[in-house]
Design a protein around this motif. Sequence first.
Motif, PDB file in Angstrom:
ATOM      1  N   LEU A   1       0.840  -1.187   0.000  1.00  0.00           N
ATOM      2  CA  LEU A   1       0.000   0.000   0.000  1.00  0.00           C
ATOM      3  C   LEU A   1       0.878   1.240   0.000  1.00  0.00           C
ATOM      4  O   LEU A   1       1.842   1.307   0.751  1.00  0.00           O
ATOM      5  N   THR A   2       0.540   2.206  -0.861  1.00  0.00           N
ATOM      6  CA  THR A   2       1.294   3.461  -0.915  1.00  0.00           C
ATOM      7  C   THR A   2       0.355   4.611  -0.561  1.00  0.00           C
ATOM      8  O   THR A   2      -0.706   4.764  -1.171  1.00  0.00           O
ATOM      9  N   ILE A   3       0.753   5.389   0.440  1.00  0.00           N
ATOM     10  CA  ILE A   3      -0.049   6.509   0.929  1.00  0.00           C
ATOM     11  C   ILE A   3       0.696   7.800   0.642  1.00  0.00           C
ATOM     12  O   ILE A   3       1.876   7.934   0.991  1.00  0.00           O
ATOM     13  N   GLY A   4       0.021   8.743   0.020  1.00  0.00           N
ATOM     14  CA  GLY A   4       0.619  10.044  -0.229  1.00  0.00           C
ATOM     15  C   GLY A   4       0.337  11.009   0.907  1.00  0.00           C
ATOM     16  O   GLY A   4      -0.787  11.065   1.412  1.00  0.00           O
ATOM     17  N   VAL A   5       1.349  11.758   1.328  1.00  0.00           N
ATOM     18  CA  VAL A   5       1.188  12.767   2.378  1.00  0.00           C
ATOM     19  C   VAL A   5       1.816  14.071   1.910  1.00  0.00           C
ATOM     20  O   VAL A   5       2.737  14.077   1.093  1.00  0.00           O
ATOM     21  N   LEU A   6       1.312  15.179   2.419  1.00  0.00           N
ATOM     22  CA  LEU A   6       1.756  16.498   1.965  1.00  0.00           C
ATOM     23  C   LEU A   6       2.976  17.032   2.709  1.00  0.00           C
ATOM     24  O   LEU A   6       3.563  18.032   2.293  1.00  0.00           O
ATOM     25  N   GLN A   7       3.343  16.384   3.817  1.00  0.00           N
ATOM     26  CA  GLN A   7       4.491  16.845   4.599  1.00  0.00           C
ATOM     27  C   GLN A   7       5.442  15.693   4.854  1.00  0.00           C
ATOM     28  O   GLN A   7       5.013  14.572   5.153  1.00  0.00           O
ATOM     29  N   GLU A   8       6.721  15.977   4.752  1.00  0.00           N
ATOM     30  CA  GLU A   8       7.708  14.992   5.179  1.00  0.00           C
ATOM     31  C   GLU A   8       7.981  15.223   6.656  1.00  0.00           C
ATOM     32  O   GLU A   8       8.258  16.352   7.068  1.00  0.00           O
ATOM     33  N   PRO A   9       7.865  14.190   7.473  1.00  0.00           N
ATOM     34  CA  PRO A   9       8.122  14.386   8.900  1.00  0.00           C
ATOM     35  C   PRO A   9       9.578  14.743   9.162  1.00  0.00           C
ATOM     36  O   PRO A   9      10.471  14.353   8.398  1.00  0.00           O
ATOM     37  N   GLY A  10       9.803  15.480  10.234  1.00  0.00           N
ATOM     38  CA  GLY A  10      11.170  15.792  10.640  1.00  0.00           C
ATOM     39  C   GLY A  10      11.739  14.717  11.538  1.00  0.00           C
ATOM     40  O   GLY A  10      12.953  14.567  11.657  1.00  0.00           O
ATOM     41  N   THR A  11      10.850  13.947  12.176  1.00  0.00           N
ATOM     42  CA  THR A  11      11.256  12.898  13.108  1.00  0.00           C
ATOM     43  C   THR A  11      10.138  11.882  13.230  1.00  0.00           C
ATOM     44  O   THR A  11       8.967  12.201  12.958  1.00  0.00           O
ATOM     45  N   LEU A  12      10.489  10.669  13.642  1.00  0.00           N
ATOM     46  CA  LEU A  12       9.488   9.656  13.976  1.00  0.00           C
ATOM     47  C   LEU A  12       9.568   9.310  15.463  1.00  0.00           C
ATOM     48  O   LEU A  12       8.996   8.313  15.898  1.00  0.00           O
ATOM     49  N   ASN A  13      10.273  10.142  16.210  1.00  0.00           N
ATOM     50  CA  ASN A  13      10.343   9.978  17.660  1.00  0.00           C
ATOM     51  C   ASN A  13       9.170  10.732  18.278  1.00  0.00           C
ATOM     52  O   ASN A  13       9.111  11.959  18.184  1.00  0.00           O
ATOM     53  N   PRO A  14       8.216  10.033  18.898  1.00  0.00           N
ATOM     54  CA  PRO A  14       7.046  10.736  19.443  1.00  0.00           C
ATOM     55  C   PRO A  14       7.386  11.747  20.532  1.00  0.00           C
ATOM     56  O   PRO A  14       6.591  12.645  20.804  1.00  0.00           O
ATOM     57  N   LEU A  15       8.565  11.631  21.129  1.00  0.00           N
ATOM     58  CA  LEU A  15       8.976  12.600  22.140  1.00  0.00           C
ATOM     59  C   LEU A  15       9.370  13.938  21.521  1.00  0.00           C
ATOM     60  O   LEU A  15       9.365  14.961  22.196  1.00  0.00           O
ATOM     61  N   LEU A  16       9.709  13.923  20.237  1.00  0.00           N
ATOM     62  CA  LEU A  16      10.136  15.137  19.554  1.00  0.00           C
ATOM     63  C   LEU A  16       9.098  15.629  18.546  1.00  0.00           C
ATOM     64  O   LEU A  16       9.247  16.714  17.988  1.00  0.00           O
TER      65      LEU A  16
END
Length: 224
Positions: A1-16
Motif C-alpha cells: 500500500l502506498t499513501i501520499g502525504v503532503l508533509q515529510e516528517p522531521g522525526t518519527l520519535n514521538p517525544l520530539l
Amino acid sequence: LTIGVLQEPGTLNPLLASLPIENTISALTVEGLVEVDADGQYVPVLAEELPAISEDGLTVTYQLKQGVKFSNGDAFTCADVQFTRDAALSGAGDPGYRAIDSIDCPDDHTAIVKFAETYAPYLRLFSFIIPQAAGDPAALETWEYNRAPIGAGPWRVKEWQAGQAITFEKNPNYRQAGKPYLDGLTIKFVPDTATGLQLLGSGEIDVMWGLAETDIAQLKGLES
C-alpha cells in the motif's frame, strides 16, 4: 500500500514530534500501554488491562503483557516504562511525566507509577513506549531512533529516502500472529494536493492523506 502525504516528517520519535503527520507515521512502529479507540474510550495495548488506581489517586499500577518484543528483538519490560518517563523528561513530552515521583518494578511485568500529586489525565501518559535501546536520554535529539524507531508496533522502517518516501516492512516480532496483513507499506511525500490527485488517478499511490471536501468533485472525476 502506498499513501501520499503532503508533509515529510522531521522525526518519527514521538517525544520530539510537533506535527500531526509525525505522530500519525510514528504510530505505525510505536505502541503504548493504552490508546484511545474509535469510540473515544481508553483501551489497553501493551498493558493487560486498564491500570488500577489507588483511592488517593497517587498510585497507578499497570500489569504489562508478557512475551512482547520490540522490533529489534529485545523483550518489553517494566524497565522500558521507566526509561520512557526518563526520556520524556529530557524532551518536550507531556508535562504530566513531571508529576510522577517514581516508577517501581517489583517484576518485569508490573509497573507501579507513583505520582507526587494527583494528575487527572494519567491515562494519557505512556501512549507510546520508548525502549532502553533507543539511546542516552541526554542525547535524545541525535538518536538513530529518530528516523528508524524501535517499537512494538506492526511495522518498522526499512528505508527513508529524504524528500521522496519512507518504506516500511513488517515487524517480525509483532505480537499479533498473521499481522500486519499487508506485505509492505510506503509513505510517499507529495508536493501538493493537485499532484496527489494526479498520482491517485495514475495508480502510483493508493491513498491520499489530508484531502478536503472541496476535493470530492475531482475525486469523482477520477472514477470515470
